[in-house]
Design a protein around this motif. Structure first.
Motif, mmCIF file in Angstrom:
data_model
loop_
_atom_site.group_PDB
_atom_site.id
_atom_site.type_symbol
_atom_site.label_atom_id
_atom_site.label_comp_id
_atom_site.label_asym_id
_atom_site.label_seq_id
_atom_site.Cartn_x
_atom_site.Cartn_y
_atom_site.Cartn_z
ATOM 1 N N LEU A 1 -18.314 15.183 -5.959
ATOM 2 C CA LEU A 1 -18.134 13.772 -6.282
ATOM 3 C C LEU A 1 -16.683 13.470 -6.631
ATOM 4 O O LEU A 1 -16.137 12.427 -6.239
ATOM 5 C CB LEU A 1 -19.039 13.398 -7.456
ATOM 6 N N THR A 2 -16.032 14.378 -7.353
ATOM 7 C CA THR A 2 -14.641 14.163 -7.760
ATOM 8 C C THR A 2 -13.733 13.975 -6.552
ATOM 9 O O THR A 2 -12.916 13.038 -6.507
ATOM 10 C CB THR A 2 -14.151 15.342 -8.616
ATOM 11 N N LEU A 3 -13.861 14.847 -5.555
ATOM 12 C CA LEU A 3 -13.043 14.698 -4.349
ATOM 13 C C LEU A 3 -13.378 13.397 -3.619
ATOM 14 O O LEU A 3 -12.496 12.737 -3.068
ATOM 15 C CB LEU A 3 -13.254 15.888 -3.411
ATOM 16 N N ARG A 4 -14.645 13.033 -3.609
ATOM 17 C CA ARG A 4 -15.068 11.815 -2.912
ATOM 18 C C ARG A 4 -14.443 10.571 -3.559
ATOM 19 O O ARG A 4 -14.023 9.635 -2.863
ATOM 20 C CB ARG A 4 -16.591 11.745 -2.918
ATOM 21 N N LEU A 5 -14.377 10.554 -4.882
ATOM 22 C CA LEU A 5 -13.822 9.396 -5.586
ATOM 23 C C LEU A 5 -12.299 9.336 -5.438
ATOM 24 O O LEU A 5 -11.729 8.252 -5.275
ATOM 25 C CB LEU A 5 -14.212 9.457 -7.062
ATOM 26 N N ILE A 6 -11.649 10.486 -5.497
ATOM 27 C CA ILE A 6 -10.191 10.509 -5.297
ATOM 28 C C ILE A 6 -9.856 10.062 -3.886
ATOM 29 O O ILE A 6 -8.914 9.283 -3.666
ATOM 30 C CB ILE A 6 -9.636 11.923 -5.581
ATOM 31 N N ALA A 7 -10.622 10.533 -2.901
ATOM 32 C CA ALA A 7 -10.402 10.115 -1.512
ATOM 33 C C ALA A 7 -10.596 8.613 -1.352
ATOM 34 O O ALA A 7 -9.861 7.962 -0.595
ATOM 35 C CB ALA A 7 -11.351 10.874 -0.589
ATOM 36 N N LEU A 8 -11.575 8.054 -2.052
ATOM 37 C CA LEU A 8 -11.807 6.613 -1.984
ATOM 38 C C LEU A 8 -10.566 5.837 -2.406
ATOM 39 O O LEU A 8 -10.184 4.858 -1.751
ATOM 40 C CB LEU A 8 -12.990 6.243 -2.885
ATOM 41 N N ALA A 9 -9.921 6.278 -3.478
ATOM 42 C CA ALA A 9 -8.711 5.597 -3.944
ATOM 43 C C ALA A 9 -7.599 5.670 -2.902
ATOM 44 O O ALA A 9 -6.917 4.673 -2.616
ATOM 45 C CB ALA A 9 -8.251 6.215 -5.261
ATOM 46 N N PHE A 10 -7.395 6.852 -2.316
ATOM 47 C CA PHE A 10 -6.380 6.998 -1.274
ATOM 48 C C PHE A 10 -6.725 6.155 -0.042
ATOM 49 O O PHE A 10 -5.843 5.508 0.545
ATOM 50 C CB PHE A 10 -6.254 8.470 -0.873
ATOM 51 N N ASP A 11 -7.998 6.185 0.366
ATOM 52 C CA ASP A 11 -8.402 5.436 1.561
ATOM 53 C C ASP A 11 -8.203 3.939 1.369
ATOM 54 O O ASP A 11 -7.840 3.224 2.307
ATOM 55 C CB ASP A 11 -9.875 5.730 1.890
ATOM 56 N N LEU A 12 -8.460 3.473 0.167
ATOM 57 C CA LEU A 12 -8.255 2.051 -0.117
ATOM 58 C C LEU A 12 -6.774 1.699 -0.075
ATOM 59 O O LEU A 12 -6.386 0.636 0.429
ATOM 60 C CB LEU A 12 -8.845 1.723 -1.490
ATOM 61 N N LYS A 13 -5.942 2.587 -0.562
ATOM 62 C CA LYS A 13 -4.487 2.368 -0.494
ATOM 63 C C LYS A 13 -4.007 2.403 0.955
ATOM 64 O O LYS A 13 -3.183 1.576 1.371
ATOM 65 C CB LYS A 13 -3.756 3.423 -1.322
ATOM 66 N N ASP A 14 -4.522 3.355 1.738
ATOM 67 C CA ASP A 14 -4.134 3.432 3.149
ATOM 68 C C ASP A 14 -4.563 2.182 3.912
ATOM 69 O O ASP A 14 -3.915 1.779 4.876
ATOM 70 C CB ASP A 14 -4.771 4.667 3.802
ATOM 71 N N GLY A 15 -5.658 1.579 3.475
ATOM 72 C CA GLY A 15 -6.150 0.382 4.144
ATOM 73 C C GLY A 15 -5.267 -0.822 3.968
ATOM 74 O O GLY A 15 -5.406 -1.811 4.710
ATOM 75 N N GLN A 16 -4.350 -0.761 3.006
ATOM 76 C CA GLN A 16 -3.433 -1.889 2.806
ATOM 77 C C GLN A 16 -2.208 -1.800 3.718
ATOM 78 O O GLN A 16 -1.422 -2.736 3.791
ATOM 79 C CB GLN A 16 -2.966 -1.940 1.337
ATOM 80 N N LYS A 17 -2.045 -0.666 4.414
ATOM 81 C CA LYS A 17 -0.932 -0.505 5.344
ATOM 82 C C LYS A 17 -1.259 -1.174 6.679
ATOM 83 O O LYS A 17 -2.435 -1.279 7.048
ATOM 84 C CB LYS A 17 -0.653 0.981 5.619
ATOM 85 N N PRO A 18 -0.236 -1.610 7.410
ATOM 86 C CA PRO A 18 -0.489 -2.039 8.797
ATOM 87 C C PRO A 18 -1.041 -0.858 9.597
ATOM 88 O O PRO A 18 -0.704 0.300 9.332
ATOM 89 C CB PRO A 18 0.903 -2.454 9.297
ATOM 90 N N ASP A 19 -1.882 -1.136 10.559
ATOM 91 C CA ASP A 19 -2.529 -0.062 11.321
ATOM 92 C C ASP A 19 -1.518 0.863 11.965
ATOM 93 O O ASP A 19 -1.726 2.070 12.055
ATOM 94 C CB ASP A 19 -3.452 -0.670 12.379
ATOM 95 N N LYS A 20 -0.397 0.319 12.408
ATOM 96 C CA LYS A 20 0.618 1.134 13.085
ATOM 97 C C LYS A 20 1.298 2.127 12.147
ATOM 98 O O LYS A 20 1.888 3.123 12.594
ATOM 99 C CB LYS A 20 1.673 0.238 13.726
ATOM 100 N N ASP A 21 1.209 1.890 10.841
ATOM 101 C CA ASP A 21 1.844 2.780 9.883
ATOM 102 C C ASP A 21 0.888 3.856 9.361
ATOM 103 O O ASP A 21 1.277 4.694 8.551
ATOM 104 C CB ASP A 21 2.376 1.980 8.688
ATOM 105 N N ARG A 22 -0.346 3.841 9.818
ATOM 106 C CA ARG A 22 -1.312 4.830 9.369
ATOM 107 C C ARG A 22 -1.294 6.053 10.284
ATOM 108 O O ARG A 22 -1.140 5.927 11.489
ATOM 109 C CB ARG A 22 -2.728 4.237 9.354
#
Length: 488
Positions: A129-150
């Motif tokens: 669960l710990t890894l899943r929650l940390i990944a969620l935070a990173f994934d949400l941050k990555d989602g704020q980038k333009p698609d071309k920057d991912r």
């Protein structure tokens, strides 16, 4: 666990000579199959909220059956992390706050609840669960980038908005992965629930055969482990009995002990993965022949593990999704350091701390660092020098002997590298290392010293100096079953 459940588990456990907690875990992993089958039959394609509720109820029930009221820790962490991300969203502060809360919560729990033995308690699912929650935070941050920057990884997992609390709970308690994994992104779970992996006509995916194959493999490995374990007890490594035998028998014993120990992990991984395949969550496109691939949550490549002739190949073959997680969310995030060795060291330190506080974990991952460095530099030595290259790669008569040596070297000494991980404490580990007089330690840790002499005796050829050609991968290793990313 209720009294009746505890009694029959205890009876079976005593007859098999297996610990109650371990048997309860295996039963729970297999219990996911009928629960997922109910979902396939009655809930597939229904409204996502209804599916989330089903997974929350079934996953919670499985965890409560195993760990009782300690399941409250899962709810606490999910609630706090959700509040953090609701306030700060996909920002660096959100990522940092999630990490600073979730990871110390896990580590302090290890300190409080662990014993001197290998523990199966509520921290077992909580580390997932710990890894899943940390990944969620990173994934949400990555989602704020333009698609071309991912990056390619970020494009597969990025989230442009925070999932609802119901969606997050459904993901965290999904019955196929809540106990021991595998790791998968929140986006994959949401795509699964929304029907992205359904058959063309909207019916449940045709994944039953692949799931049953994985379940059968898991049953086979747990049977092998349970049958072989009495012949390779930890006590023989510690009580001095093996000192009365030859060095080569001790080497073989340690190699077989390590393989048997790893089989219990392989068994649990493939059983858990099978339930995810049955659900259809693991869909990963089609292969070159147009057949569906069900390896999206693959955590072990059995064929690769058994047949590889290098440490890198063996490491790449198991705990695949956790290694991918570490690659995506730790190693690659350290690019700002500008040094691969620093990134590798921090990643391995993180993985050691994620497993727990025992000194054996830290030694095992430190040893992995030196083993891989030594092996990679040896490959460079062999491929750059014409004489060694001819001996190792281009002399057909020698190939069977070279392959056999590399196979035995890697597989027997994998057991040695696993000693401190399996024995946990430094005192117990040292007793086992003494059986081989620390010779593998000397070989791996001493490489920076004696490699200078080796490179002087076998310098790169002029042609290879000019072209800079080096062969990074041993061409004699067995092809992988699917494309997997390396841990480092």
């Amino acid at each position: 666990m209720d009294e009746s459940g505890e009694s029959w588990i205890a009876i079976v456990s005593e007859s098999l000579g297996a610990p109650v907690a371990g048997l309860t875990l295996i039963v729970s992993l297999f219990a996911a199959y009928p629960l997922v089958l109910v979902h396939r039959t009655y809930l597939h394609g229904k409204s996502p909220p209804l599916q989330h509720i089903y997974f929350i109820v079934t996953g919670f029930s499985i965890e409560y059956y195993n760990f009782g009221n300690h399941v409250i820790h899962s709810f606490i962490c999910i609630a706090v992390v959700y509040a953090i991300l609701y306030i700060w969203g996909g920002t660096a502060i959100g990522v940092a706050a999630t990490f600073v809360f979730a990871f110390p919560y896990l580590f302090i729990s290890y300190l409080i609840f662990s014993t001197d033995e290998y523990d199966i308690n509520w921290t077992t699912p909580h580390c997932v669960l710990t890894l899943r929650l940390i990944a969620l935070a990173f994934d949400l941050k990555d989602g704020q980038k333009p698609d071309k920057d991912r990056s390619s990884d970020q494009k597969l997992a990025a989230l442009e908005k925070l999932p609802s609390l119901l969606e997050l709970l459904g993901n965290c308690f999904f019955v196929g992965g809540c106990m021991i994994g595998p790791q998968y992104s929140t986006k994959r779970y949401l795509d699964f629930v929304s029907g992205e992996f359904a058959d063309k006509n909207g019916s449940p995916p045709k994944s039953v055969n692949a799931a049953m194959k994985r379940a059968a493999q898991g049953l086979l490995f747990i049977t092998i482990y349970q049958t072989a374990m009495p012949y390779f007890p930890d006590e023989k490594l510690l009580n001095g009995e093996l000192l009365q035998t030859s060095f080569w028998w001790r080497l073989l014993y340690i190699g077989l002990w390590g393989k048997v120990q790893i089989y219990k992990y392989i068994a649990s991984w493939v059983i858990s993965e099978g339930s995810c395949i049955l659900a259809g969550m693991t869909y990963n496109g089609k292969d070159e022949q147009g057949h569906d691939k069900w390896d999206g949550c693959k955590n072990v490549s059995i064929r690769q593990y058994e047949l590889r002739t290098s440490f890198q190949g063996i490491i790449d073959s198991f705990n695949i999704n956790t290694n991918k997680w570490a690659l995506c969310y730790v190693y690659k995030r350290l690019r700002f350091a500008g040094n691969k060795l620093i990134s590798q060291s921090v990643t391995l330190l993180f993985l050691a701390a994620w497993h727990g506080h025992y000194t054996g974990y830290y030694h095992a991952f430190m040893l992995e660092f030196f083993v891989m460095y030594c092996e990679n530099r040896f490959v460079v030595l062999v491929t750059r020098n014409a004489t060694l290259n001819k001996i190792f790669y281009k002399t057909p008569a020698l190939q069977p002997f070279v392959v056999a040596f590399c196979f035995l070297w890697a597989h027997l000494l994998t057991g040695y590298t696993f000693l401190s991980f399996g024995l946990l404490t430094w005192t117990r580990s040292v007793a086992a290392f003494r059986l081989l007089y620390y010779i593998p330690h000397i070989v791996w840790f001493g490489w920076p010293l004696y490699s200078i002499l080796l490179f002087a005796i076998f310098p790169p050829t002029k042609k290879e100096k000019e072209t800079g050609a080096t062969q990074k991968v041993d061409p004699r290793t067995v092809p992988e079953e699917s494309n997997t990313k390396k841990e480092q």
